[in-house]
Design an enzyme around this catalytic site. Structure first.
Site, short mmCIF file in Angstrom:
data_model
loop_
_atom_site.label_atom_id
_atom_site.label_comp_id
_atom_site.label_asym_id
_atom_site.label_seq_id
_atom_site.Cartn_x
_atom_site.Cartn_y
_atom_site.Cartn_z
N CYS A 118 36.42 42.88 27.37
CA CYS A 118 35.46 43.30 28.72
C CYS A 118 35.57 42.15 29.80
CB CYS A 118 33.95 43.27 28.35
SG CYS A 118 33.60 44.86 27.22
N ASP A 119 35.02 42.22 30.86
CA ASP A 119 35.42 41.88 32.03
C ASP A 119 35.90 40.29 32.19
OD1 ASP A 119 34.21 44.23 32.56
OD2 ASP A 119 33.47 43.65 34.23
N LYS A 120 35.18 39.18 31.88
CA LYS A 120 35.35 37.82 31.63
C LYS A 120 36.11 37.45 30.64
CE LYS A 120 33.52 38.97 35.40
NZ LYS A 120 33.00 40.22 34.70
N CYS A 190 34.00 50.22 29.16
CA CYS A 190 33.66 51.40 30.05
C CYS A 190 34.58 52.27 30.57
CB CYS A 190 32.52 51.00 30.96
SG CYS A 190 30.98 50.17 30.49
N GLU A 440 27.88 39.97 39.98
CA GLU A 440 28.48 41.35 40.49
C GLU A 440 27.21 42.18 40.85
OE1 GLU A 440 32.27 42.71 37.61
OE2 GLU A 440 30.23 43.74 37.14
N SER A 466 31.09 45.22 40.98
CA SER A 466 31.73 45.51 39.63
C SER A 466 32.75 46.80 40.10
CB SER A 466 30.49 46.49 39.01
OG SER A 466 31.10 47.63 37.93
#
Length: 551
Positions: A118-120, A190, A440, A466
Site C-alpha cells: 500500500c501507499d507509504k 484498492c 490525504e 488520495s
C-alpha cells in the site's frame, strides 16, 4: 555482510543466538536474506502478505540462500481517512524506511526482499533500499479485484463518492448499504490506479521489481509464482553485486515518470519519486514533471479517471505493454538495468491485448501526460494536479475562495451544503509540518463528486489527495501555510484563477497587497505538541522536496 556477523571464532556468541532460533551451521554459511514482510490484519492490501513471504522464502532456499523474515508496519489509508489517523500515514513512510535500514544493518543481511503493497509502504521500502544500497528487490502484494454491483465494476472510490450522494439526497441509505457489501471483495491494494497501485507499477518501471509486479491481482496464483521467482532473483543480484543505486538512477526515474504520465497515476507519486531520488543521492526537479508530461501521451484512464481497473490493465498486457507503446516513439531509455534484465528486454515482444484499456500511442486520450505541476503567486515552489482526472470544463477555472484552516472544517461545509458551483475550496495548514503529516483528502473531493460538484468546484491545499481522487483537486502547494507560504494569505472571496494547460495558479491581488498580508501574518501554534508527529513536524521538509526528513 553476513560473513562479518557469523564467521570466525569471535562470532560464536552470534551463532549461538541463531541456533536458539533453529538455524544450522549450513544455513549460516549461506547469504542471509532479510525478507521484510508488512503483513497486517488491519490493512486489506496486506492481509495476505504472509503467503507471499512464505513463497519468497521458498525461492531463496531453492537458489541457495537463507531467508529471515522480519516485520514492517503499515497504515491503511482508507481506514485512516478523514480523521486524526491520516496524519500518521505519510509520516509512517519515514518510520518504514528507518526500520528497514535498522533491521538490515543491525543484522548484517546480504540482501533484501521487500514485500509491501500500500501507499507509504512501497516508497518507504524503496527509500530504505536506496539508502542501505545492498542487493534488494521488491515483490508487492498485488491489486484487489474490482467489486461488482448490478453487472458493473466498482471500487473504494465509489464508496466515498456514495457518501456525498447520500448527503445530497441522490442515493438512499439502503443503496449505500448494498454498495458497502460489495465494493471491496477481498485482499489486495484498492482496485484503481490509486497511490498504492501507482507506486507498484512505477517500481516495475524503475526496475526494482520483476515484470508484472504492478498488475497481477492479489488473489491469483501467478502472484505466488512471482514471489518464488523474486526469492530466486535476489540470489542472482547478490552474485552479480547489483545494488539499488545501480538500478535507481536519473534515467530509470525518468522512465518511471514517463510511465506515470501514460497511466495517469496518483499525484502522490511525485512526492514519493522525489523522496526515493533523495535517498539515491539524485536530483529531482519538479520542472521535470511538466517536461515529461509535455512529451508523453496519456494512454490509460483507470479508475478514478475512468471505468477500467487494475485487473483490466493486467489482462491487457500490464506495464510492459504500456511501455511497449511508449517505446514506439522512443520515450523510454530501454538500456536501463532491472532486477531481471533490462527495460528493453521487457518491451521486446510485449503485446497490447486490449486497445480500449491501453490506447495505442497513435490514438491517445491526450497528447500530454496525466499529471501537471502548476506555479504562481499561491504556489511559488509548485503544486500538483492529476490532470487526466479533471473534467475538460475545469481545466481553466476562476472563482471565489472558500477558505478553511483544516480538512475537518471543509468537510463540514461541503456536507452541510455550503459550497456552491464556481467556488474554489482552499484547505490549508494541512501540509507536512502544519498538519502535521500532510493528510490525504479523499473525503472532501469524493463528497464534491458525489454531490455532482466535481465539474464546477476546484479544491486546492497544501495537503495532498488520495490517488482515488478525481476533479480539479490541486495539492502539495509549496511553501505550505505553516511555513508562511502565500496560501496562508488567501482571504474569503478572493478570486483564484487556475489554468492547468498553462501550468498557472494565481491569487488575483496585487503584489503590494500580498506583501502587506505577509507582513501581518503570524505563525500558528503546533497542533500536536508531543509524540512522533511533534518530532516529525519539526524535521520534515517541504512537499516540493518530497516531504522527506531534513536529517
Amino acid at each position: 555482510m553476513g560473513k562479518d556477523v557469523f564467521c570466525g571464532v569471535e562470532r560464536a556468541p552470534h551463532r549461538s543466538l541463531m541456533k536458539a532460533l533453529g538455524f544450522t551451521d549450513e544455513e549460516m554459511s549461506r547469504p542471509m536474506i532479510g525478507v521484510v514482510d508488512s503483513q497486517s490484519e488491519i490493512v486489506p492490501g496486506h492481509a495476505h502478505l504472509s503467503n507471499l513471504s512464505k513463497a519468497v522464502c521458498e525461492g531463496v532456499y531453492m537458489a541457495g540462500g537463507t531467508p529471515v523474515r522480519v516485520p514492517a508496519i503499515a497504515v491503511c489509508d482508507g481506514i485512516a481517512m478523514g480523521h486524526t489517523g491520516m496524519k500518521y500515514s505519510l509520516a509512517s513512510r519515514e518510520l518504514i524506511a528507518d526500520s528497514v535500514e535498522t533491521l538490515a544493518l543491525a543484522h548484517g543481511f546480504d540482501g533484501l526482499v521487500l514485500i509491501p503493497n500500500c501507499d507509504k509502504i512501497v516508497p518507504g521500502m524503496l527509500m530504505a533500499a536506496a539508502r542501505v544500497n545492498i542487493p534488494a528487490i521488491v515483490v508487492s502484494g498485488g491489486p484487489m479485484l474490482a467489486g461488482r454491483k448490478d453487472g458493473e465494476k466498482i471500487s473504494l472510490t465509489d464508496m466515498f463518492e456514495a457518501v456525498g450522494s447520500v448527503k445530497a439526497g441522490k442515493m438512499s441509505k439502503e443503496a449505500l448499504d448494498e454498495l458497502e457489501e460489495c465494493a471491496c471483495p477481498g485482499c489486495g491494494s484498492c482496485a484503481g490506479m490509486f497511490t498504492a497501485n501507482s507506486m507498484n507499477c512505477l517500481t516495475e518501471a524503475i526496475g526494482m521489481a520483476c515484470e508484472k509486479n504492478g498488475t497481477i491481482p492479489a488473489v491469483y496464483a501467478e502472484r505466488i509464482r512471482l514471489a518464488k521467482k523474486t526469492g530466486q532473483k535476489i540470489m542472482e543480484l547478490i552474485e552479480k553485486n547489483i545494488r539499488p543505486r545501480d538500478i535507481i538512477n536519473v534515467k530509470s526515474l525518468k522512465n518511471a515518470l514517463t510511465l506515470d504520465m501514460a497511466l495517469g497515476c496518483s499525484t502522490n507519486s511525485v512526492l514519493h519519486l522525489a523522496a526515493i531520488a533523495k535517498e539515491a543521492k539524485l536530483a529531482f526537479d519538479l520542472n521535470m514533471v511538466n517536461e515529461v508530461s509535455a512529451g508523453t501521451p496519456n494512454l490509460c484512464k483507470l479508475s478514478p479517471a475512468g471505468r477500467h481497473f487494475m485487473e483490466d490493465l493486467h489482462e491487457a498486457g500490464g506495464i510492459s505493454a504500456v511501455m511497449a507503446e511508449l517505446d514506439k516513439k522512443g520515450l523510454l531509455d530501454t538500456s536501463c538495468v532491472t532486477v531481471d534484465g533490462t527495460i528493453g528486454g521487457r518491451v521486446e515482444g510485449a503485446k497490447n491485448k486490449n486497445t480500449n484499456v491501453i490506447r495505442p500511442i497513435e490514438n491517445p486520450y491526450s497528447q500530454y501526460g496525466g499529471l501537471a505541476v502548476l506555479t504562481g503567486n499561491i504556489a511559488p515552489k509548485g503544486c500538483v494536479v492529476k490532470r487526466s482526472a479533471v473534467a475538460e470544463e475545469m481545466l481553466v477555472h476562476s472563482g471565489p475562495a472558500r477558505v478553511f484552516d483544516s480538512e475537518d472544517d471543509a468537510n463540514a461545509a461541503i456536507l452541510g451544503g455550503k459550497i456552491a458551483a464556481g467556488d474554489v475550496v482552499v484547505i490549508r495548514y494541512e501540509g507536512p509540518s502544519g498538519g502535521p503529516g500532510m493528510r490525504e483528502m479523499l473525503m472532501p473531493t469524493s463528497s464534491l463528486a458525489g454531490m455532482g460538484l466535481d465539474k464546477s468546484v476546484a479544491l486546492l491545499t497544501d495537503g495532498r489527495f488520495s490517488g482515488a481522487t478525481r476533479g480539479a483537486a490541486i495539492g502539495h502547494i509549496s511553501p505550505e501555510a505553516a511555513n508562511g507560504g502565500p496560501v496562508a494569505l488567501i482571504l474569503e472571496n478572493d478570486t483564484i484563477a487556475i489554468d492547468i494547460p498553462k501550468g498557472k495558479i494565481e491569487l488575483q491581488i496585487s503584489a503590494e497587497e500580498l506583501s502587506k498580508r505577509k507582513s501581518e501574518w503570524q505563525p500558528r501554534e503546533p497542533r500536536i505538541k508531543e509524540g512522533y508527529l511533534a518530532r516529525y513536524a519539526k524535521l520534515v521538509a517541504s512537499a516540493d522536496e518530497g516531504a522527506v526528513l531534513k536529517i
